[in-house]
Scaffold this active site. Structure first.
Site, PDB file in Angstrom:
ATOM      1  N   SER A 134       0.807  -1.211   0.000  1.00  0.00           N
ATOM      2  CA  SER A 134       0.000   0.000   0.000  1.00  0.00           C
ATOM      3  C   SER A 134       0.845   1.268   0.000  1.00  0.00           C
ATOM      4  CB  SER A 134      -0.938   0.002   1.219  1.00  0.00           C
ATOM      5  OG  SER A 134      -1.855  -1.064   1.149  1.00  0.00           O
ATOM      6  N   TRP A 158       3.486 -10.167  -5.922  1.00  0.00           N
ATOM      7  CA  TRP A 158       2.068 -10.200  -6.283  1.00  0.00           C
ATOM      8  C   TRP A 158       1.834  -9.804  -7.742  1.00  0.00           C
ATOM      9  CZ3 TRP A 158       0.429 -12.888  -2.532  1.00  0.00           C
ATOM     10  CH2 TRP A 158       0.868 -12.653  -1.226  1.00  0.00           C
ATOM     11  N   THR A 160       0.439 -10.399 -11.123  1.00  0.00           N
ATOM     12  CA  THR A 160      -0.518 -11.177 -11.917  1.00  0.00           C
ATOM     13  C   THR A 160       0.099 -11.464 -13.283  1.00  0.00           C
ATOM     14  OG1 THR A 160      -2.388 -10.133 -10.795  1.00  0.00           O
ATOM     15  CG2 THR A 160      -2.830 -11.184 -12.913  1.00  0.00           C
ATOM     16  N   GLN A 337     -24.998 -19.358   1.210  1.00  0.00           N
ATOM     17  CA  GLN A 337     -26.103 -19.568   2.146  1.00  0.00           C
ATOM     18  C   GLN A 337     -27.345 -20.080   1.433  1.00  0.00           C
ATOM     19  OE1 GLN A 337     -25.386 -19.125   5.315  1.00  0.00           O
ATOM     20  NE2 GLN A 337     -27.371 -19.633   6.193  1.00  0.00           N
ATOM     21  N   GLU A 364      -5.326  -3.945  -6.089  1.00  0.00           N
ATOM     22  CA  GLU A 364      -5.541  -2.597  -6.636  1.00  0.00           C
ATOM     23  C   GLU A 364      -5.796  -1.584  -5.513  1.00  0.00           C
ATOM     24  OE1 GLU A 364      -4.965  -1.733  -9.569  1.00  0.00           O
ATOM     25  OE2 GLU A 364      -5.205  -3.477 -10.861  1.00  0.00           O
TER      26      GLU A 364
END
Length: 380
Positions: A134, A158, A160, A337, A364
Site C-alpha cells: 500500500s 504479487w 498477476t 447460504q 488494486e
C-alpha cells in the site's frame, strides 16, 4: 439471467452480445477445469485478443477497439461473470499497456503498442513489493543508469501473470528522492536476469498465476523507459485509478455470476412443497443480492462516465472499487447460504465465487486504502 444493460449505441450492444457469445462458447466449458487444476488459460487470452477484447479502451490507430470506458467495463464484467480469473487478467493487461499509451513517446507507441494490443502479447504490472504494497513510494527495486542502458535489481511481489506474461511494466527506483525517485520501464519477458519465483498458493483465482518477479542485473535500453526519470509513481497512480474501475467491473461480474447460480438453484430446489425462491425468507435474500449487484454496476458506470467525459474521477474510482468489491463479498457469501450445505461443497461453484471475492477487497489498493483516498479527497 444475463444483466440488463442500457448501452450507449447499437454497436456497443452488439459488442456485449459478441462478448457473451465468446465467453459462453470458449470459456464457460473450461472454467471448472482451469480453476480445479490451476492451469493458466493462455489460449483463452489469445482468443479474446483476436476478437479485440483485450484492447477495447485504446484507440483504433494502435489496433485498439476505440471504446469508451463505459462500454469496455461492461464487456469486462461479462467476461468476469463467467471467469473472475480471466476478467482480472484482462484488466491487468489493459493496465500494463496504460503507461506506454499515456507516457510513451510517439515512436514508442508506434513501435510497441499495436503488438501489445493485438492479444498475441500478454502484459503484467510490477509495482508492489513484499514490504511496500500500500506504500509504493517505499519500493527498493532499483534501476541504475549505465551508459545507454539501465540495470535493474530487486523483486516485485504479487505480479498477476508473473512468469506467464510477455512483457512487464515495471516501477523501479532511479534515485533516493522518495516518491519522486521512481521511474517506469517496459521490460520484455525474455530479458536475461528476469525470472519468476514459485507461483503463490492462493485462496482463489487459481486460473490467474501470481508470482514474485526477480530482477538480477536485468539490462534494458534507455529507450524502454516510459516518461522521464522520476515520473514513474505518477504514471503508476494514474493507471491505478483506471485499474480500480477494472476491478470494480470484475467484482460486479463475479457477483452477477453468483446471483445467477443462486437464482437457478432456488428455482429448482424444493422444500415444503414449493421452490425455495417462493419462501419469503430466501426470496428476500435474493432480492438483496440483486440490489447489491445492480447498485454496484451503477456505481462503477457513474465513475466510468466521468472518466470518459475527461473529468477527475479518482475519488469516484475508489468509491466504485470499495462498493463493488464489498458488495461482491456479501453477494457471494449469501450465494453459499442459498445453497445451504451444498454450497459449502465443491460440487457447486458458489464456494469458489466466495473465495474469489475476498481478494477483490485487497488488490488494486485495499478497501482501507480506498477509504483513505476518499477521505483525503473530501478534506480538500
Amino acid at each position: 439471467m444475463p444483466a440488463t444493460r442500457l448501452m450507449p449505441s447499437e454497436e456497443s450492444a452488439d459488442l456485449i452480445a459478441l462478448t457473451r457469445d465468446i465467453v459462453a462458447k470458449e470459456l464457460a466449458p473450461k472454467v471448472a477445469q482451469i480453476e480445479a487444476s490451476g492451469e493458466f488459460p493462455r489460449e483463452v487470452f489469445r482468443t479474446l485478443g483476436r476478437a479485440g477484447l483485450l484492447s477495447l479502451p485504446y484507440p483504433e490507430e494502435f489496433g485498439g477497439g476505440g471504446q469508451s470506458y463505459e462500454v469496455y467495463l461492461q464487456a469486462l464484467e461479462e467476461i468476469a461473470t463467467v471467469s473472475a480469473s480471466v476478467g482480472v487478467g484482462v484488466s491487468v493487461h489493459a493496465l500494463s499497456c496504460f503507461g506506454l499509451f499515456t507516457a510513451g513517446t510517439d515512436e514508442q507507441r508506434e513501435t510497441w503498442l499495436p503488438q501489445m494490443l493485438s492479444g498475441e502479447l500478454l502484459g503484467a504490472y510490477c509495482l508492489s513489493e513484499a514490504h511496500a504494497g500500500s506504500d509504493p513510494a517505499a519500493m527498493r527495486t532499483r534501476a541504475v543508469r549505465d551508459g545507454d542502458s539501465y540495470v535493474l535489481n530487486g523483486a516485485k511481489a504479487w505480479t498477476t501473470h508473473g512468469g506467464k506474461a510477455d512483457f512487464y511494466k515495471v516501477m523501479a527506483r532511479t534515485s533516493d528522492d522518495g516518491g519522486r525517485g521512481i521511474s517506469c520501464f517496459l521490460v520484455p519477458a525474455d530479458t536475461p536476469g528476469l525470472t519468476a519465483d514459485h507461483p503463490e498458493q492462493k485462496m482463489g483465482l487459481m486460473g490467474s498465476t501470481t508470482a514474485t518477479m526477480l530482477f538480477e542485473d536485468v539490462c534494458i535500453p534507455v529507450e524502454r523507459r516510459l516518461g522521464d526519470e522520476g515520473q514513474g509513481l505518477p504514471i503508476a497512480l494514474a493507471g491505478l485509478d483506471s485499474g480500480r474501475l477494472g476491478i470494480a467491473a470484475v467484482a460486479t461480474g463475479l457477483a452477477q455470476g453468483a446471483l445467477d447460480a443462486a437464482i437457478a438453484y432456488a428455482k429448482d430446489r424444493q422444500t415444503f412443497g414449493k421452490a425455495i425462491i417462493d419462501h419469503q425468507g430466501l426470496g428476500f435474500v435474493l432480492a438483496d443480492m440483486a440490489a447489491a449487484v445492480e447498485s454496484a454496476r451503477a456505481t462503477y458506470l457513474a465513475a466510468a462516465r466521468m472518466k470518459d467525459a475527461g473529468q477527475k474521477f479518482s475519488r469516484q474510482a475508489s468509491i466504485a472499487k470499495l462498493v463493488c468489491t464489498d458488495n461482491a463479498m456479501k453477494v457471494t457469501t449469501d450465494a453459499v447460504q442459498v445453497f445451504g450445505g451444498a454450497g459449502y461443497t465443491r460440487d457447486f461453484p458458489v464456494e469458489r465465487y466466495m473465495r474469489e471475492a475476498k481478494v477483490m477487497q485487497i488488490f488494486e489498493g485495499t478497501n482501507q486504502i480506498q477509504r483513505l483516498v476518499i477521505a483525503r479527497d473530501l478534506a480538500r
